[in-house]
Motif scaffolding. Structure first.
Motif, mmCIF file in Angstrom:
data_model
loop_
_atom_site.group_PDB
_atom_site.id
_atom_site.type_symbol
_atom_site.label_atom_id
_atom_site.label_comp_id
_atom_site.label_asym_id
_atom_site.label_seq_id
_atom_site.Cartn_x
_atom_site.Cartn_y
_atom_site.Cartn_z
ATOM 1 N N VAL A 46 0.858 -1.228 -0.116
ATOM 2 C CA VAL A 46 -0.016 0.036 0.140
ATOM 3 C C VAL A 46 0.937 1.275 0.044
ATOM 4 N N LEU A 47 1.913 1.006 0.737
ATOM 5 C CA LEU A 47 2.846 2.370 0.825
ATOM 6 C C LEU A 47 3.381 2.515 -0.534
ATOM 7 N N ARG A 48 3.836 1.251 -1.090
ATOM 8 C CA ARG A 48 4.460 1.452 -2.323
ATOM 9 C C ARG A 48 3.449 2.151 -3.436
ATOM 10 N N LEU A 49 2.166 1.921 -3.322
ATOM 11 C CA LEU A 49 1.287 2.380 -4.533
ATOM 12 C C LEU A 49 1.209 3.834 -4.065
ATOM 13 N N TYR A 50 1.346 4.374 -2.709
ATOM 14 C CA TYR A 50 1.159 5.887 -2.703
ATOM 15 C C TYR A 50 2.387 6.630 -3.176
#
Length: 160
Positions: A46-50
């Motif tokens: 999720v942090l990678r998507l952000y």
């Protein structure tokens, strides 16, 4: 059309950060199942998507960082200028010190304005980034959802 079979699904194994966040937020453990050949949706993903969405706005991000640094650094000097001003007032006796006190008042106003302007620019830029990132993430989620087959929608949802 893709057909979802139960053999291709496996439960998601939570990572250390996922378990920590669930414990801190007192979240209930929900059984999530994903395809065996696909990546699980943990916190790092999720942090990678952000981060991928944030990389689309390098100018706005740079402006926000510069605004934060400008506002913070200028705000650090305000108490020091107050000290100089009050020291000058305490030793007031001649015209030169009074003009120096007025100099500090104008300097304090200028530094305060620079701090205010830095924070305003930073908040404006961050608001723009947040809105654009949300639109980008919403578009990604919708396109990912639309790639599923009709069987996914009929087998996964119930309603009246």
């Amino acid at each position: 059309m893709k057909v979802i079979s139960e053999e291709k699904l496996e439960p998601v194994v939570l990572g250390k950060l996922d378990r920590l966040m669930m414990k801190l937020l007192r979240a209930k453990d929900l059984p999530i199942r994903v395809y065996k050949n696909e990546e699980t949706g943990g916190t790092i993903q999720v942090l990678r998507l952000y981060w991928e969405s944030l990389r689309n706005f390098p100018v706005s991000l740079s402006i926000a960082i510069i605004g934060i640094l400008t506002g913070s650094i200028a705000a650090v000097f305000v108490p020091y200028i107050f000290k100089l001003f009050l020291d000058t007032l305490a030793n007031t006796g001649n015209v030169i010190q009074v003009s120096t006190a007025f100099h500090y008042v104008f300097l304090l106003s200028g530094v305060g304005f620079i701090a205010w302007l830095g924070w305003r620019v930073a908040f404006f830029s961050m608001s723009y980034i947040a809105a654009e990132m949300l639109a980008d993430l919403r578009q990604r989620a919708a396109s990912y959802l639309l790639d599923h087959s009709h069987q996914f929608f009929t087998a996964s949802f119930s309603g009246a």
